[in-house]
Scaffold this motif. Structure first.
Motif, PDB file in Angstrom:
ATOM      1  N   LYS A 112      44.275  33.089  32.804  1.00 45.39           N
ATOM      2  CA  LYS A 112      43.262  32.704  33.518  1.00 45.39           C
ATOM      3  C   LYS A 112      41.927  33.494  33.321  1.00 45.39           C
ATOM      4  O   LYS A 112      42.033  34.521  32.683  1.00 45.39           O
ATOM      5  CB  LYS A 112      43.616  32.500  35.004  1.00 45.39           C
ATOM      6  CG  LYS A 112      44.609  31.711  35.561  1.00 45.39           C
ATOM      7  CD  LYS A 112      44.848  31.634  36.922  1.00 45.39           C
ATOM      8  CE  LYS A 112      46.072  30.548  37.481  1.00 45.39           C
ATOM      9  NZ  LYS A 112      46.237  30.690  38.639  1.00 45.39           N
ATOM     10  N   PRO A 113      40.788  33.102  33.689  1.00 43.30           N
ATOM     11  CA  PRO A 113      39.556  33.874  33.391  1.00 43.30           C
ATOM     12  C   PRO A 113      39.781  35.101  34.154  1.00 43.30           C
ATOM     13  O   PRO A 113      40.211  35.408  35.068  1.00 43.30           O
ATOM     14  CB  PRO A 113      38.466  33.010  34.021  1.00 43.30           C
ATOM     15  CG  PRO A 113      39.021  31.652  34.126  1.00 43.30           C
ATOM     16  CD  PRO A 113      40.512  31.798  34.403  1.00 43.30           C
ATOM     17  N   SER A 114      39.285  36.160  33.388  1.00 46.13           N
ATOM     18  CA  SER A 114      39.431  37.796  33.943  1.00 46.13           C
ATOM     19  C   SER A 114      38.110  38.013  34.655  1.00 46.13           C
ATOM     20  O   SER A 114      37.004  37.769  34.235  1.00 46.13           O
ATOM     21  CB  SER A 114      39.555  38.400  32.777  1.00 46.13           C
ATOM     22  OG  SER A 114      39.564  40.000  32.998  1.00 46.13           O
ATOM     23  N   PRO A 157      33.622  39.205  42.319  1.00 48.59           N
ATOM     24  CA  PRO A 157      34.233  38.976  41.055  1.00 48.59           C
ATOM     25  C   PRO A 157      33.263  38.396  40.076  1.00 48.59           C
ATOM     26  O   PRO A 157      32.691  37.333  40.414  1.00 48.59           O
ATOM     27  CB  PRO A 157      35.379  38.062  41.313  1.00 48.59           C
ATOM     28  CG  PRO A 157      35.536  38.258  42.965  1.00 48.59           C
ATOM     29  CD  PRO A 157      34.198  38.454  43.464  1.00 48.59           C
ATOM     30  N   GLN A 158      33.389  39.024  39.009  1.00 50.57           N
ATOM     31  CA  GLN A 158      32.032  38.290  37.937  1.00 50.57           C
ATOM     32  C   GLN A 158      32.843  38.375  36.457  1.00 50.57           C
ATOM     33  O   GLN A 158      33.929  39.478  36.316  1.00 50.57           O
ATOM     34  CB  GLN A 158      30.942  39.688  37.817  1.00 50.57           C
ATOM     35  CG  GLN A 158      29.830  39.275  37.012  1.00 50.57           C
ATOM     36  CD  GLN A 158      28.740  40.354  36.713  1.00 50.57           C
ATOM     37  OE1 GLN A 158      29.049  41.336  36.933  1.00 50.57           O
ATOM     38  NE2 GLN A 158      27.605  39.707  36.570  1.00 50.57           N
ATOM     39  N   ASP A 159      32.668  37.339  35.736  1.00 46.57           N
ATOM     40  CA  ASP A 159      33.368  37.063  34.577  1.00 46.57           C
ATOM     41  C   ASP A 159      33.293  38.529  33.589  1.00 46.57           C
ATOM     42  O   ASP A 159      32.154  39.231  33.635  1.00 46.57           O
ATOM     43  CB  ASP A 159      32.681  36.074  33.734  1.00 46.57           C
ATOM     44  CG  ASP A 159      33.354  35.996  32.390  1.00 46.57           C
ATOM     45  OD1 ASP A 159      34.313  35.363  32.328  1.00 46.57           O
ATOM     46  OD2 ASP A 159      32.793  36.297  31.348  1.00 46.57           O
ATOM     47  N   SER A 160      34.569  39.191  33.394  1.00 47.78           N
ATOM     48  CA  SER A 160      34.570  40.363  32.565  1.00 47.78           C
ATOM     49  C   SER A 160      33.489  40.518  31.399  1.00 47.78           C
ATOM     50  O   SER A 160      32.970  41.398  31.281  1.00 47.78           O
ATOM     51  CB  SER A 160      35.890  40.577  32.165  1.00 47.78           C
ATOM     52  OG  SER A 160      36.920  40.579  33.459  1.00 47.78           O
ATOM     53  N   SER A 164      34.061  25.867  43.458  1.00 43.77           N
ATOM     54  CA  SER A 164      34.839  24.820  42.821  1.00 43.77           C
ATOM     55  C   SER A 164      36.020  25.625  42.103  1.00 43.77           C
ATOM     56  O   SER A 164      36.825  25.087  41.691  1.00 43.77           O
ATOM     57  CB  SER A 164      33.929  24.188  42.044  1.00 43.77           C
ATOM     58  OG  SER A 164      33.582  25.196  40.969  1.00 43.77           O
ATOM     59  N   LYS A 165      35.976  27.040  42.075  1.00 40.96           N
ATOM     60  CA  LYS A 165      36.932  27.602  41.284  1.00 40.96           C
ATOM     61  C   LYS A 165      37.930  28.346  42.596  1.00 40.96           C
ATOM     62  O   LYS A 165      37.418  28.579  43.640  1.00 40.96           O
ATOM     63  CB  LYS A 165      36.344  28.749  40.467  1.00 40.96           C
ATOM     64  CG  LYS A 165      35.483  28.128  39.391  1.00 40.96           C
ATOM     65  CD  LYS A 165      34.931  29.458  38.660  1.00 40.96           C
ATOM     66  CE  LYS A 165      33.907  28.787  37.395  1.00 40.96           C
ATOM     67  NZ  LYS A 165      33.597  29.906  36.635  1.00 40.96           N
ATOM     68  N   PRO A 166      39.330  28.733  42.088  1.00 38.69           N
ATOM     69  CA  PRO A 166      40.078  29.221  42.920  1.00 38.69           C
ATOM     70  C   PRO A 166      39.669  30.519  43.299  1.00 38.69           C
ATOM     71  O   PRO A 166      38.959  31.262  42.531  1.00 38.69           O
ATOM     72  CB  PRO A 166      41.386  29.289  42.091  1.00 38.69           C
ATOM     73  CG  PRO A 166      41.236  28.163  41.041  1.00 38.69           C
ATOM     74  CD  PRO A 166      39.804  28.229  40.673  1.00 38.69           C
ATOM     75  N   LYS A 167      39.774  31.215  44.410  1.00 33.95           N
ATOM     76  CA  LYS A 167      39.593  32.322  45.032  1.00 33.95           C
ATOM     77  C   LYS A 167      40.308  33.127  44.392  1.00 33.95           C
ATOM     78  O   LYS A 167      41.490  32.912  44.160  1.00 33.95           O
ATOM     79  CB  LYS A 167      39.741  32.565  46.354  1.00 33.95           C
ATOM     80  CG  LYS A 167      38.635  31.603  47.332  1.00 33.95           C
ATOM     81  CD  LYS A 167      38.825  31.805  48.858  1.00 33.95           C
ATOM     82  CE  LYS A 167      37.725  31.192  49.405  1.00 33.95           C
ATOM     83  NZ  LYS A 167      37.987  31.517  51.042  1.00 33.95           N
ATOM     84  N   LEU A 168      40.034  34.505  43.940  1.00 33.87           N
ATOM     85  CA  LEU A 168      40.608  35.617  43.509  1.00 33.87           C
ATOM     86  C   LEU A 168      41.832  35.978  44.518  1.00 33.87           C
ATOM     87  O   LEU A 168      41.390  36.329  45.529  1.00 33.87           O
ATOM     88  CB  LEU A 168      39.738  36.755  43.036  1.00 33.87           C
ATOM     89  CG  LEU A 168      40.546  37.925  42.166  1.00 33.87           C
ATOM     90  CD1 LEU A 168      40.896  37.325  40.965  1.00 33.87           C
ATOM     91  CD2 LEU A 168      39.213  38.878  41.938  1.00 33.87           C
ATOM     92  N   ASN A 169      43.058  36.144  43.956  1.00 31.64           N
ATOM     93  CA  ASN A 169      44.261  36.323  45.081  1.00 31.64           C
ATOM     94  C   ASN A 169      43.781  35.754  46.342  1.00 31.64           C
ATOM     95  O   ASN A 169      44.480  36.137  47.252  1.00 31.64           O
ATOM     96  CB  ASN A 169      43.822  37.801  45.382  1.00 31.64           C
ATOM     97  CG  ASN A 169      45.279  38.486  45.999  1.00 31.64           C
ATOM     98  OD1 ASN A 169      46.603  38.294  45.581  1.00 31.64           O
ATOM     99  ND2 ASN A 169      45.050  39.444  46.800  1.00 31.64           N
TER     100      ASN A 169
END
Length: 263
Positions: free
Chosen positions: A135-137, A166-169, A204-209
């Motif tokens: 998944k996106p990092s 959370p920011q796209d790595s 619109s994106k799943p939450k981190l953890n």
């Protein structure tokens, strides 16, 4: 929806000082913090970000270094505000901290280590570890960045998770990192320079953890005061080309008025 986008931008700040920012209002132009209450995810907390230090008599003191408006539903900041004091050679501290008072009003006011405890009202380190490699990092993306700090205490103060989202790595480490460097050159000659950096959430994106809302994009508003003249500049990224886009303050506030609305 109470969304005073104009008040998010330091060169246009007009609001009254709120009680929560009373001890750190100097980080806003004219001591006027913005007022912002989103319609969705409306639990916000004003934080005067601080660290402890010992004075010349070895007495424990508090130093306030910037301000953050934090959304405890999203578990990310809405914005952080600080004064740019010029870039100096400052090392980086790897540990991340939390703000105990967000979950315990009787806790000490400054950042502290979290340990293994999960916090209801804020992100913790464990939210960022163990991400699915398919998944996106996401990095813990600073709002007030280390490379804009000017001494060890200001550097340390940025390492609280209430100053990160959370920011796209890849974007964080390349495009946004280069943008932070470029801003330094733009503001070095200012008599005073104010910044507000914020996060537009992506619901619109799943939450981190399953806890922490990820960012749609980061935005920045700068205000340079030079010889009594005020000059503002806006930025946001990633744009549709995965870059940092520079735009006027007016265009930025129009963008934020649209993107902070629930869909």
């Amino acid at each position: 929806m109470k969304l005073l986008v104009f008040l998010l931008l330091p060169c246009l700040s007009l609001s009254d000082v709120s009680q929560g920012f009373a001890k750190c209002s100097r980080f806003f132009l004219n001591n006027d913090p913005p007022q912002f209450t989103p319609e969705w995810g409306n639990t916000v907390q004003e934080i005067c970000q601080c660290v402890w230090y010992n004075d010349n008599n070895n007495n424990k003191q508090i130093m306030y270094l910037y301000a953050t408006l934090y959304n405890t539903d999203w578990r990310i900041p809405i914005y952080s505000a600080y004064m740019f004091n010029g870039r100096k050679s400052v090392g980086r501290c790897n540990p991340w901290y939390i703000e105990p008072q967000l979950d315990d009003p009787n806790a000490e006011p400054c950042m502290a280590p979290n340990g293994r405890k999960t916090r209801n009202n804020q992100a913790v380190n464990s939210d960022y570890v163990g991400q699915d490699p398919n998944k996106p990092s996401y990095d813990r993306g600073h709002l007030y960045p280390v490379q804009h700090t000017y001494d060890p205490l200001s550097m340390l103060a940025t390492s609280t998770l209430t100053n990160a989202a959370p920011q796209d790595s890849e974007f964080n480490r390349v495009q946004w990192n280069n943008h932070e460097k470029n801003v330094i050159g733009d503001l070095e000659d200012c008599d005073k320079a104010y910044m507000v950096i914020g996060v537009v959430p992506d619901h619109s994106k799943p939450k981190l953890n399953n806890r922490v809302t990820v960012s749609k994009y980061y935005w920045r508003a700068t205000c340079c005061v030079k010889n009594g003249v005020y000059t503002g500049q806006g930025y946001f990224g990633p744009d549709n080309n995965n870059r940092v886009q520079q735009l006027s303050i007016t265009a930025l506030q129009t963008q934020l008025a649209k993107d902070y609305k629930p869909t």
